[in-house]
Motif scaffolding. Sequence first.
Motif, PDB file in Angstrom:
ATOM      1  N   SER A  26       0.774  -1.253  -0.012  1.00 44.27           N
ATOM      2  CA  SER A  26       0.111   0.073   0.036  1.00 44.27           C
ATOM      3  C   SER A  26       0.849   1.140  -0.014  1.00 44.27           C
ATOM      4  N   HIS A  27       2.158   1.207   0.135  1.00 39.13           N
ATOM      5  CA  HIS A  27       2.827   2.375   0.548  1.00 39.13           C
ATOM      6  C   HIS A  27       2.993   3.353  -0.707  1.00 39.13           C
ATOM      7  N   THR A  28       2.999   2.667  -1.903  1.00 37.88           N
ATOM      8  CA  THR A  28       2.537   3.730  -3.247  1.00 37.88           C
ATOM      9  C   THR A  28       1.661   4.416  -3.192  1.00 37.88           C
ATOM     10  N   ALA A  29       0.379   4.299  -2.187  1.00 42.81           N
ATOM     11  CA  ALA A  29      -0.563   5.176  -1.984  1.00 42.81           C
ATOM     12  C   ALA A  29      -0.441   6.225  -1.113  1.00 42.81           C
ATOM     13  N   TRP A  30       0.600   5.904  -0.132  1.00 40.56           N
ATOM     14  CA  TRP A  30       0.507   7.096   1.014  1.00 40.56           C
ATOM     15  C   TRP A  30       1.843   7.534   1.260  1.00 40.56           C
ATOM     16  N   HIS A  31       3.027   6.849   0.962  1.00 47.45           N
ATOM     17  CA  HIS A  31       4.230   7.307   1.226  1.00 47.45           C
ATOM     18  C   HIS A  31       4.918   8.003   0.406  1.00 47.45           C
ATOM     19  N   PRO A  32       5.430   9.621   0.522  1.00 43.20           N
ATOM     20  CA  PRO A  32       5.821  10.490  -0.635  1.00 43.20           C
ATOM     21  C   PRO A  32       7.110   9.998  -1.210  1.00 43.20           C
ATOM     22  N   TYR A 132      10.612   7.276   7.716  1.00 43.81           N
ATOM     23  CA  TYR A 132       9.522   7.341   9.066  1.00 43.81           C
ATOM     24  C   TYR A 132       8.696   8.508   9.328  1.00 43.81           C
ATOM     25  N   GLU A 133       9.320   9.745   9.509  1.00 43.16           N
ATOM     26  CA  GLU A 133       8.712  10.821   9.704  1.00 43.16           C
ATOM     27  C   GLU A 133       7.804  11.399   8.362  1.00 43.16           C
ATOM     28  N   GLY A 134       8.780  10.982   7.356  1.00 43.76           N
ATOM     29  CA  GLY A 134       8.048  11.292   5.995  1.00 43.76           C
ATOM     30  C   GLY A 134       6.652  10.396   5.764  1.00 43.76           C
ATOM     31  N   GLY A 135       6.850   9.256   6.126  1.00 44.71           N
ATOM     32  CA  GLY A 135       5.862   8.275   6.242  1.00 44.71           C
ATOM     33  C   GLY A 135       4.622   8.598   7.149  1.00 44.71           C
ATOM     34  N   PHE A 136       4.723   9.041   8.445  1.00 46.87           N
ATOM     35  CA  PHE A 136       3.911   9.287   9.356  1.00 46.87           C
ATOM     36  C   PHE A 136       3.050  10.604   8.395  1.00 46.87           C
ATOM     37  N   GLU A 137       3.855  11.544   7.942  1.00 44.61           N
ATOM     38  CA  GLU A 137       2.971  12.709   7.413  1.00 44.61           C
ATOM     39  C   GLU A 137       2.259  12.361   6.191  1.00 44.61           C
ATOM     40  N   GLY A 138       2.680  11.427   5.603  1.00 45.41           N
ATOM     41  CA  GLY A 138       2.278  10.910   4.313  1.00 45.41           C
ATOM     42  C   GLY A 138       0.812  10.248   4.481  1.00 45.41           C
ATOM     43  N   LEU A 139       1.056   9.396   5.489  1.00 43.41           N
ATOM     44  CA  LEU A 139      -0.423   8.584   6.018  1.00 43.41           C
ATOM     45  C   LEU A 139      -1.431   9.543   6.144  1.00 43.41           C
ATOM     46  N   ARG A 140      -0.898  10.548   7.198  1.00 44.72           N
ATOM     47  CA  ARG A 140      -1.958  11.568   7.491  1.00 44.72           C
ATOM     48  C   ARG A 140      -2.684  12.259   6.322  1.00 44.72           C
ATOM     49  N   ALA A 141      -1.879  12.512   5.444  1.00 43.75           N
ATOM     50  CA  ALA A 141      -2.436  13.112   3.970  1.00 43.75           C
ATOM     51  C   ALA A 141      -3.396  12.203   3.391  1.00 43.75           C
ATOM     52  N   ARG A 146      -8.609  10.682   1.834  1.00 46.65           N
ATOM     53  CA  ARG A 146      -9.517   9.415   1.636  1.00 46.65           C
ATOM     54  C   ARG A 146     -10.435   9.228   3.209  1.00 46.65           C
ATOM     55  N   PRO A 147     -11.314   9.761   3.546  1.00 42.47           N
ATOM     56  CA  PRO A 147     -12.048  10.014   4.713  1.00 42.47           C
ATOM     57  C   PRO A 147     -12.684   8.608   5.031  1.00 42.47           C
ATOM     58  N   GLY A 148     -13.081   7.676   4.011  1.00 34.54           N
ATOM     59  CA  GLY A 148     -13.742   6.670   4.287  1.00 34.54           C
ATOM     60  C   GLY A 148     -12.995   5.434   4.847  1.00 34.54           C
ATOM     61  N   ALA A 149     -13.325   4.790   5.704  1.00 36.19           N
ATOM     62  CA  ALA A 149     -12.631   3.639   6.364  1.00 36.19           C
ATOM     63  C   ALA A 149     -12.620   2.393   5.786  1.00 36.19           C
ATOM     64  N   PRO A 150     -11.579   1.763   5.352  1.00 38.19           N
ATOM     65  CA  PRO A 150     -11.340   0.724   4.236  1.00 38.19           C
ATOM     66  C   PRO A 150     -11.955  -0.578   5.436  1.00 38.19           C
ATOM     67  N   ALA A 151     -12.149  -1.647   4.819  1.00 39.62           N
ATOM     68  CA  ALA A 151     -12.461  -2.777   5.659  1.00 39.62           C
ATOM     69  C   ALA A 151     -11.385  -3.508   5.935  1.00 39.62           C
ATOM     70  N   VAL A 152     -11.313  -3.922   7.395  1.00 42.00           N
ATOM     71  CA  VAL A 152     -10.219  -4.689   7.763  1.00 42.00           C
ATOM     72  C   VAL A 152     -10.187  -6.379   7.229  1.00 42.00           C
ATOM     73  N   ARG A 153      -9.227  -6.605   6.572  1.00 40.85           N
ATOM     74  CA  ARG A 153      -9.270  -7.968   6.264  1.00 40.85           C
ATOM     75  C   ARG A 153      -9.132  -9.018   7.402  1.00 40.85           C
TER      76      ARG A 153
END
Length: 484
Positions: A26-32, A132-141, A146-153
Amino acid sequence: MIRVTRSAIIDAPIERVWAILRDFNSHTAWHPVVAESVIENDEPADQVGCVRNFTLKDGNHIREQLLALSDNDYVSTYCILDATLPMQRYVATVQLKRVTDGDRTFWHWQSTFDTPRGREQEFADLVGKGVYEGGFEGLRAFLRRRPGAPAVRTAGSETMATQGMVVSRFGGPDVLEARPLEARFPAPGEVRVRHSAIGVNYIDVYIRKGEYRMIEPPAPIGMEAAGVVVDVGDGVTHLLPGDRVAYACAPPGAYVGVRTLPASQVVVLPDEIDDETAAAVMLKGMTAEYLLHRTHRLRGGETVLVHAAAGGVGLLLCQWAKALGARVIGTVSTDDKARVARAAGCAATIVGRDYRFAAALHDATGGRGADVIYDGLGQAAARENLEALAMCGHWICYGHASGPFDRLPVESLGQKSATFSSPVLFHYTAERAALTEMAQRTFEALRQGTIRLDIRHRYPLSAAAQAHRELESRSTVGPLILLP
């Protein structure tokens, strides 16, 4: 070894954050910093063992493997397999914890790794700030977008599929067959390890033939291996997922890709000892340790006879015994092996395949004989060993490559006031404290250069039968390892 740790609070429920992070791709979607990424071989992105192959936006390329994933504990562990960045032995763990105040998530991210000397701070900042710090900010963004919560597999099976070499029936090397197996989730006091290298030892031959009834076919064999901890059972405190570890213990079962076994028999590897060395030295090195320091506390000036002096245990005995001040004489089967044994510390070598060595040994010792005989041969060498012993000597038989004894001639021992021992490694390592001490002494001998390994024989795990054939033919020099 560099250790980098970062933590952050994410303003989202833990279930939502975990649903994103447990997807290893999933990191392609959120990590800068990630440009593109694929999971190799089309494996599921939450399957332990899957490999993500990705490119960073600066052009660097990395392959990482998922080592552990726990939906119950919200923990994942992964490692770098290879990278264009000069980082070695990188192992990282992501752990989430629930923050009840505001239904938020505490995210802890840590790793250990090595870099070229002088560049430690550069890469500590690169990982800590850029990743790590870049990842934290990337996931927050990403969560804001994407305000909808994905289902947990739901979690998959607690067993892990693996491949192993199984003894289908007692017999020759051809009874070793490749079969799919499963490694179950560790019970309390157990650990699950993904093997990177597996040691081959003569005890494996005895078990395969049925001379040592330690398995009931069909079953895998093998007594030692090295690898990475995937997960641990309840009550295990000395191991963590991602730890590099090794073991040498009963029961057999090491000829597999992933194995679950008692955590008490597993030791953490020092940073400077690689996995192949560990897999080659655990059983053989600790065997040499107890033979020289426990069964017989070798003293400087003693004369020792080492059989199969160019073999896996033999080479370690020769080096270590010489370092302790003994005069070492070795038996070998060829002139080439004699040269190897002399380089390992033998003052003299006796070459032959007919198990006749006593006369040559007496010639080399002025008729006195050997104070200690380290014998891995067994029955075929028994009569000559008795002849070769010095008065009040100690004959130590730790293996039976030529077959077990028909009868031990106790009366002949008495004629020389000699002592006979038949020790077993696993009796010495049954207590955790003794195992740790023996392993650490072996590792220290490697660090100091007292013993050295030359691994000449590497085989794919699927070629275990070939490894056994070559070991039994006495054509190998030093240790043999299998690579899953």
